[in-house]
Design a protein around this motif. Structure first.
Motif, PDB file in Angstrom:
ATOM      1  N   ILE A  41     -10.688  11.396   5.124  1.00  0.00           N
ATOM      2  CA  ILE A  41      -9.907   9.971   5.105  1.00  0.00           C
ATOM      3  C   ILE A  41     -10.683   9.137   3.821  1.00  0.00           C
ATOM      4  O   ILE A  41     -11.758   9.696   3.164  1.00  0.00           O
ATOM      5  CB  ILE A  41     -10.464   8.920   5.831  1.00  0.00           C
ATOM      6  N   GLY A  42      -9.876   9.323   3.036  1.00  0.00           N
ATOM      7  CA  GLY A  42     -10.599   8.610   1.470  1.00  0.00           C
ATOM      8  C   GLY A  42      -9.376   8.014   0.339  1.00  0.00           C
ATOM      9  O   GLY A  42      -7.624   8.404   1.137  1.00  0.00           O
ATOM     10  N   ASP A  43      -9.767   7.357  -0.729  1.00  0.00           N
ATOM     11  CA  ASP A  43      -8.215   7.757  -1.852  1.00  0.00           C
ATOM     12  C   ASP A  43      -8.240   9.054  -2.386  1.00  0.00           C
ATOM     13  O   ASP A  43      -9.540   9.458  -2.915  1.00  0.00           O
ATOM     14  CB  ASP A  43      -9.449   6.365  -3.104  1.00  0.00           C
ATOM     15  N   ALA A  44      -6.895   9.160  -2.189  1.00  0.00           N
ATOM     16  CA  ALA A  44      -6.371  10.771  -3.159  1.00  0.00           C
ATOM     17  C   ALA A  44      -7.121  10.801  -4.883  1.00  0.00           C
ATOM     18  O   ALA A  44      -7.215  11.880  -5.287  1.00  0.00           O
ATOM     19  CB  ALA A  44      -5.483  11.191  -3.220  1.00  0.00           C
ATOM     20  N   THR A  45      -7.143   9.293  -5.142  1.00  0.00           N
ATOM     21  CA  THR A  45      -7.298   9.650  -6.669  1.00  0.00           C
ATOM     22  C   THR A  45      -8.548   9.327  -6.655  1.00  0.00           C
ATOM     23  O   THR A  45      -9.080   9.779  -8.052  1.00  0.00           O
ATOM     24  CB  THR A  45      -6.683   8.086  -6.671  1.00  0.00           C
ATOM     25  N   LYS A  46      -9.686  10.035  -5.824  1.00  0.00           N
ATOM     26  CA  LYS A  46     -11.098  10.032  -6.272  1.00  0.00           C
ATOM     27  C   LYS A  46     -10.677  10.977  -5.185  1.00  0.00           C
ATOM     28  O   LYS A  46     -12.804  11.242  -5.696  1.00  0.00           O
ATOM     29  CB  LYS A  46     -11.188   8.623  -6.005  1.00  0.00           C
ATOM     30  N   ILE A  68      -4.871  14.030   3.798  1.00  0.00           N
ATOM     31  CA  ILE A  68      -5.386  13.139   3.519  1.00  0.00           C
ATOM     32  C   ILE A  68      -4.665  11.937   3.161  1.00  0.00           C
ATOM     33  O   ILE A  68      -3.744  11.259   3.632  1.00  0.00           O
ATOM     34  CB  ILE A  68      -5.518  12.848   1.900  1.00  0.00           C
ATOM     35  N   GLU A  69      -5.582  10.971   4.086  1.00  0.00           N
ATOM     36  CA  GLU A  69      -5.160   9.072   4.154  1.00  0.00           C
ATOM     37  C   GLU A  69      -6.145   8.493   4.380  1.00  0.00           C
ATOM     38  O   GLU A  69      -7.634   8.644   4.384  1.00  0.00           O
ATOM     39  CB  GLU A  69      -4.508   9.531   5.942  1.00  0.00           C
ATOM     40  N   GLN A  70      -5.724   7.208   3.822  1.00  0.00           N
ATOM     41  CA  GLN A  70      -6.968   6.030   3.216  1.00  0.00           C
ATOM     42  C   GLN A  70      -7.345   4.835   4.060  1.00  0.00           C
ATOM     43  O   GLN A  70      -7.948   4.510   3.893  1.00  0.00           O
ATOM     44  CB  GLN A  70      -6.295   5.482   1.566  1.00  0.00           C
ATOM     45  N   ASP A  71      -5.678   4.763   5.212  1.00  0.00           N
ATOM     46  CA  ASP A  71      -6.480   3.791   6.413  1.00  0.00           C
ATOM     47  C   ASP A  71      -6.845   4.303   6.845  1.00  0.00           C
ATOM     48  O   ASP A  71      -6.101   5.596   7.713  1.00  0.00           O
ATOM     49  CB  ASP A  71      -4.769   3.454   6.291  1.00  0.00           C
ATOM     50  N   ARG A  72      -7.870   3.940   7.489  1.00  0.00           N
ATOM     51  CA  ARG A  72      -8.794   4.065   8.700  1.00  0.00           C
ATOM     52  C   ARG A  72      -8.323   4.709   9.998  1.00  0.00           C
ATOM     53  O   ARG A  72      -7.818   4.887  10.410  1.00  0.00           O
ATOM     54  CB  ARG A  72     -10.215   3.895   8.425  1.00  0.00           C
ATOM     55  N   LYS A 120       1.023  -0.964   0.223  1.00  0.00           N
ATOM     56  CA  LYS A 120      -0.268  -0.056  -0.353  1.00  0.00           C
ATOM     57  C   LYS A 120       0.601   1.633   0.326  1.00  0.00           C
ATOM     58  O   LYS A 120       0.375   2.076   0.423  1.00  0.00           O
ATOM     59  CB  LYS A 120      -1.402  -0.516   1.420  1.00  0.00           C
TER      60      LYS A 120
END
Length: 209
Positions: free
Chosen positions: A96-101, A70-74, A20
Motif C-alpha cells: 500500500i503506497g505511492d508507486a512513484t515513491k 502496489i495500490e495507493q488507495d487503502r 486518481k
C-alpha cells in the motif's frame, strides 16, 4: 466483469475517482490478450502498479510464481487483500503506497493498467530496474509518442528516450468502453523490452530535456 466490479465496489460504498486514474478494466477479451502477450510462467515475479480490486492481479497470480501488487488507495487495497484471502491466493504481496515513491522489490516482469497521471515518471522508474519485459496500458496519445520515429508528428523527448532505453512495440488499442468508469480517451497496450547494458543517465536526461 462490469457487474462483478460494481457489486464489489457498491458493497463497500466506494466510488471511483477518475482524477486518481481509477478506471478499472472490465473487458475480458482485453484482459485475456494482456495475459497472453505477457508469456507468463511459474518462474515469473510480476510487478503490478495500480492493482485496484484485483481484476488483473488475480489472473496473474494463477499464472506466475509471485505477484507484487502496489495500490495507493487503502480502502481498495483492503478489498484486494480480502478477495485474495477468499480465493485462497497466497502468492501476492500487496504493497500500500505511492508507486512513484516506493522502492520496488525484485521482479522480472511488469504488467499493469497504469494510472495515466503517472505514466511518464513511473515508466522511467521501471526502466531503472533490471527486468525482462513489461506489458503496460497507456493513454493512446502517450503510447503513440512512445513508439514515434524521427519525422513522425508525435516524435518527442519521450520518443527519443524510450528508443534509447528499450525496444518499444504497440500491441493493440483499447476503447474507452473497456473501462469503468469510461475515461475520456482511448488507450493502448505497449510492450517494453529494456536494452542490455543501457542505464538511466543524468546527462542524457538533461540534454533531451
Amino acid at each position: 466483469m462490469l457487474s462483478e466490479t460494481l457489486k464489489i465496489l457498491n458493497k463497500k460504498g466506494i466510488k471511483l475517482d477518475k482524477r486518481k486514474g481509477q478506471n478499472y478494466l472490465i473487458d475480458k477479451n482485453v484482459l485475456s490478450q494482456i495475459i497472453l502477450k505477457a508469456e507468463l510462467s511459474i518462474n515469473d515475479t510480476v510487478l503490478e502498479i495500480g492493482a485496484g480490486i484485483g481484476t488483473l492481479t488475480i489472473p496473474l497470480a494463477r499464472n506466475v510464481g509471485k505477484v507484487i501488487a502496489i495500490e495507493q488507495d487503502r480502502k481498495i487495497a483492503a478489498i484486494l487483500i480480502k478477495r485474495l484471502d477468499n480465493l485462497n491466493i497466497s502468492n501476492v504481496d500487496v504493497i500500500i503506497g505511492d508507486a512513484t515513491k516506493i522502492k520496488f522489490p525484485i521482479f522480472n516482469k511488469v504488467i499493469s493498467n497504469l494510472p495515466y497521471k503517472i505514466s511518464s515518471p513511473i515508466t522511467f522508474k521501471i526502466l531503472e530496474n533490471k527486468f525482462d519485459s513489461a506489458i503496460l496500458m497507456y493513454q493512446l496519445e502517450f503510447a503513440e509518442r512512445m513508439i514515434a520515429k524521427p519525422g513522425d508528428s508525435n516524435y518527442s523527448r519521450l520518443s527519443v528516450m524510450m528508443h534509447f532505453y528499450a525496444d518499444v512495440e504497440m500491441l493493440f488499442n483499447v476503447s474507452k468502453e473497456a473501462f469503468f468508469p469510461n475515461p475520456q480517451i482511448s488507450s493502448a497496450v505497449i510492450k517494453l523490452k529494456p536494452k542490455k547494458d543501457v542505464e538511466i543517465n543524468e546527462l542524457f536526461l538533461n540534454v533531451t530535456r
